[in-house]
Write an enzyme that holds these catalytic residues in place. Structure first.
Site, PDB file in Angstrom:
ATOM      1  N   GLY B  51       0.717  -1.102  -0.102  1.00 54.84           N
ATOM      2  CA  GLY B  51       0.117   0.004  -0.104  1.00 54.84           C
ATOM      3  C   GLY B  51       0.885   1.258  -0.030  1.00 54.84           C
ATOM      4  N   CYS B  52       2.205   1.153  -0.163  1.00 58.12           N
ATOM      5  CA  CYS B  52       2.960   2.377  -0.428  1.00 58.12           C
ATOM      6  C   CYS B  52       3.405   2.436  -1.666  1.00 58.12           C
ATOM      7  CB  CYS B  52       4.279   2.313   0.601  1.00 58.12           C
ATOM      8  SG  CYS B  52       3.765   1.996   2.122  1.00 58.12           S
ATOM      9  N   GLN B  53       3.253   3.722  -2.390  1.00 61.31           N
ATOM     10  CA  GLN B  53       4.039   4.247  -3.652  1.00 61.31           C
ATOM     11  C   GLN B  53       5.384   3.975  -3.515  1.00 61.31           C
ATOM     12  OE1 GLN B  53       4.256   7.903  -5.908  1.00 61.31           O
ATOM     13  NE2 GLN B  53       2.011   7.346  -6.246  1.00 61.31           N
ATOM     14  N   SER B  54       6.002   4.498  -2.476  1.00 64.17           N
ATOM     15  CA  SER B  54       7.366   4.050  -2.648  1.00 64.17           C
ATOM     16  C   SER B  54       7.647   2.877  -1.735  1.00 64.17           C
ATOM     17  CB  SER B  54       7.981   5.377  -1.554  1.00 64.17           C
ATOM     18  OG  SER B  54       7.604   5.148  -0.396  1.00 64.17           O
ATOM     19  N   ALA B 119      -0.772   7.815  -1.177  1.00 66.71           N
ATOM     20  CA  ALA B 119      -0.035   6.626  -1.541  1.00 66.71           C
ATOM     21  C   ALA B 119       1.069   6.160  -0.560  1.00 66.71           C
ATOM     22  CB  ALA B 119       0.422   6.660  -2.953  1.00 66.71           C
TER      23      ALA B 119
END
Lengths: 410, 137
Positions: B51-54, B119
């Site tokens: 669930g993290c863009q990074s 994000a």
């Protein structure tokens, strides 16, 4: 008349209420995420309100006044789509929820025609919506997915077309304009190669339709798909254009009211085009709103939009090239709408977050096009994407914002 | 006041003087820079937070009832945010870490990072940390 007088961007901006708003603590909004979705002109907003306030009724069924009026308005919107695309017939236009559903509709129909050993061709520049439905069709049928490769420039490697498209190819699905890189593909050789082996061609026009005139007949393709919300219309509506013979040949996508001719428990016969592909109560307001959006665009003139945006994109490329440590991802021969780039040593998410606080809306990440990122060996990009209501001042704000990003993370 | 609340209050006090969002971002980034990087061998897929863009890696576990967590990210901002969570949760009794309410981000103006459509997933990190702490209890 000079081009600047002919295309009065400030007058057009005034048509878009959201462009006047501020974010956070009174920061003016610079909206550069048009590849994700475009803003809506007042004409569309008013049309949606008028529909629900005065005209709401189900279409195609009732004998009463409102239903007949709604049906007429919905079919008038279909004719607006027909004009916008240069289609030969209104019944070749099928309303869908958007580009993704339109592609799924065609892929679903094609899956029943594909056999083991057949091939479906996509390009290395596709977003997930023009990859996954074909993978699903291939899985169901035993066909194989093949890919036209991309060059480092972000252009497709058209010299490799002959390696990928063969007599086994049944359909070629290719994007007109890349959402991730902004590449405008040279479709003619692709369509010709497909034609030479009697393969059908689907053009994903989601990122092309908002930026330049479309003529589906001149393109020579069999299917063209686009989304309402990316062409200044409502969300949840889009369109599939298909050649009449192909739409007649494909099986229905969903079953239910409006797509039937006669139903008995033994057998159902289907309605003619386009109703055959529009099961259930359609998105009437969306269709009418899309028609209004396309009428609005045609009144401005898509040639004028394209000419203005070409100048704006050239200016943006020039200004961004001045930023030390900025690397363009894709330097295609022809570009529309989007510019993707990275800043040395700075994660796209970090850049996007700081730009956001400055009121500048860009997209960061993979842009639903993971294979494109894999092709370039990166996790994501910063993408600035433009519409005809963007200005050189928006570009300047972006460049100033990038300097602040670099000051913070450099 | 619980230990988790005391640590969060210390963060709030530290950020209270920074009235500009750029300064707060700067402070978050500096916290991240000061955190010891996670060993490359620990940056495995099973330590990635969904669930993290990074990319964010969490290495968490407990020893004798004490919860330990370390973190890293390829984004400087997210690494900074992760370092603040590490400061709150690392070394707490596992039971307290599993149940501690996280309130400092809204107090210091980082609450937008808790929003589900952001994000970077500060909330995803919190859930992953608390889930690991819960598993360790």
């Amino acid at each position: 008349m000079s081009e600047a007088v002919a295309f009065d961007v400030e007058r057009l901006r005034a048509d878009f209420p959201i462009l006047q708003r501020t974010v956070y603590d009174g920061t003016p909004l610079v909206y550069l995420d048009n590849a994700a979705t475009t803003q809506k002109p007042r004409a569309v907003l008013d049309r949606l309100a008028a529909y629900y306030a005065n005209e709401n009724a189900n279409v195609h069924r009732g004998v009463h006044f409102l239903s007949a009026e709604g049906t007429e308005n919905y079919e008038t919107a279909r004719r607006s789509v027909q004009r916008f695309l240069g289609a030969a017939h209104a019944h070749e236009v099928v309303f869908t929820r958007g580009t993704t559903e339109a592609i799924n509709l065609v892929a679903h129909g094609f899956a029943s025609r594909l056999r083991e050993g057949d091939e479906v061709v996509v390009s290395a520049l596709e977003h997930h919506a023009n990859i996954v439905p074909w993978q699903m069709a291939c899985e169901r049928s035993g066909a194989t997915l093949r890919v036209i490769p991309a060059l480092d420039s972000g252009d497709l490697d058209l010299h490799r077309l002959g390696d990928v498209i063969s007599t086994r190819t049944r359909l070629v699905a290719v994007t007109h304009t890349s959402n991730a890189l902004g590449t405008v593909n040279d479709l003619r050789p692709i369509v010709e190669a497909a034609r030479a082996v009697d393969a059908a061609v689907l053009i994903d026009g989601a990122q092309a339709a908002p930026h330049a005139p479309v003529d589906v007949q001149a393109l020579g393709a069999d299917f063209f798909v686009f989304s309402g919300h990316k062409t200044f219309g409502p969300t949840g509506i889009g369109a599939l254009w298909g050649r009449e013979a192909w739409l007649e040949a494909l099986p229905p996508y969903q079953g239910g009211g409006d797509m039937i001719d006669r139903v008995t428990f033994e057998r159902t016969t289907y309605a003619g085009l386009p109703a055959k592909f529009e099961a259930g109560t359609p998105h009437v307001a969306g269709g009418i709103g899309l028609g209004t959006a396309l009428d609005y665009l045609m009144e401005i003139g898509m040639d004028a939009v394209a000419a203005y945006e070409d100048g704006l994109i050239a200016y943006a490329e020039e200004r961004l090239a001045e930023v030390d440590g900025l690397r363009f991802i894709g330097t295609p021969q022809r570009r529309a709408g989007a510019i993707s780039f990275l800043l040395d040593g700075i994660h796209p998410y970090d850049a996007g977050t700081v730009l956001d606080r400055l009121g500048i809306a860009v997209r960061t990440g993979q842009h639903c096009a993971q294979p494109v990122m894999d092709r370039f060996g990166i996790d994501g990009t910063i993408r600035a994407s433009f519409a005809f209501y963007n200005t050189r001042a928006d570009v300047d704000a972006l460049v100033d914002g990038l300097a602040k990003v670099q000051a913070l993370f450099g | 006041m619980s230990e988790a609340d005391r640590r969060q209050q210390a963060l709030v006090d530290e950020f209270a003087f920074l009235d500009d969002w750029m300064l707060r971002f700067q402070q978050v980034i500096e916290h991240g820079e000061a955190m010891e990087p996670l060993d490359g061998a620990l940056k495995t897929d099973d330590r990635l937070v969904r669930g993290c863009q990074s990319r964010v890696w969490l290495d968490a576990g407990s020893e004798a009832g004490t919860f330990h967590v370390r973190a890293d990210s390829d984004s400087q901002l997210v690494r900074g945010l992760a370092s603040l969570l590490v400061r709150v949760y690392d070394g707490l009794p596992a039971e307290e870490a599993a149940s501690a309410e996280l309130w400092f981000p809204s107090e210091i103006g980082l609450d937008e990072h808790l929003s589900p459509n952001r994000a970077n997933g500060l909330d995803a990190m919190r859930r992953a940390i608390q889930s690991a702490a819960g598993g360790a209890v």
